[in-house]
Design a protein around this motif. Structure first.
Motif: not given
Ligand code: DX5
Ligand code: ZN
Length: 216
Positions: A116-138
């Protein structure tokens, strides 16, 4: 390199879904974006599995499914059976995100996580290698046709750094208020894929509009 375009069927004519899906088949769209809203996680209800199966029957491109629902784990298998190739869950809806991602993978789908727009990117730092696509909500999820939130552009740039730092091959997709102007900024910041609903389906020539976005 061309940008992946994932037109959102939410803005299509629901009374002519077959026609509109066939139009996407003829276009340069690489994926077809399916917005599933439950009226709980977001203040709107879109459509569910039977409609998605009907879309899948005609679609010749991978279905990029954006779940705006609570308890997504409960429906992972159903969405696989309905034809999802990329299954995106919301970070804000998943208490045990790592487990949810493993579940999606175990069903042979690509993993997506939306922020969501208010959620910072850093929350994904520990799982980024498990994710094929990050969907940034604009936009705040729930409705098509909303105004683009500018801070999405800096989020894309931050995410790009996070992905590079972790040596991940995650794609960056952006959803909400995308047109050729906002799309160009996003691509410059590092976006690989753009979702576009109203800008495509409300244009006079959706196939041409998709091509314009694809060329960004
Ligand atoms: C919003 C949805 C979007 C929506 C985008 O909750 O996730 O995919 O269809 O619509 P536009 O492109 O009109 O902002
Ligand atoms: Zn969406």
């Amino acid at each position: 390199m061309s940008t992946i375009i994932s037109p959102s069927v939410l803005a299509a004519d629901f009374a002519n879904l077959e026609r509109d899906v066939k139009l996407l088949n003829q276009s340069k769209a690489e994926w077809i974006h399916i917005d599933i809203m439950d009226g709980v996680f977001v203040p709107n209800i879109s459509f569910g599995l039977p409609v998605m199966k009907a879309i899948h029957k005609h679609a010749e491109k991978p279905l990029d499914v954006h779940l705006m629902i609570v308890n997504p784990d409960q429906y992972v298998e159903d969405f696989k059976n309905a034809g999802a190739e990329i299954l995106t869950v919301h970070y804000e809806a998943c208490t045990h995100l790592h487990r949810t991602l493993q579940l999606i993978k175990s069903h042979g789908m690509k993993t997506g996580v939306a922020l969501n727009p208010h959620t910072p990117i850093d929350v994904l730092s520990e799982v980024i290698n498990e994710i094929d696509v990050v969907l940034i909500m604009s936009v705040n999820p729930g409705f098509g046709g909303q105004k683009f939130i500018d801070s999405a552009v800096t989020k894309v740039a931050k995410l790009k750094k996070l992905i590079t730092n972790h040596d991940a091959d995650t794609l960056i997709e952006v959803d909400g208020g995308v047109n050729t102007t906002t799309g160009a900024e996003l691509v410059k910041a590092g976006a690989d894929a753009l979702v576009a609903g109203s800008f495509v389906f409300k244009s006079d020539d959706p196939v041409k509009t998709i091509e314009d976005l694809n060329n960004l």
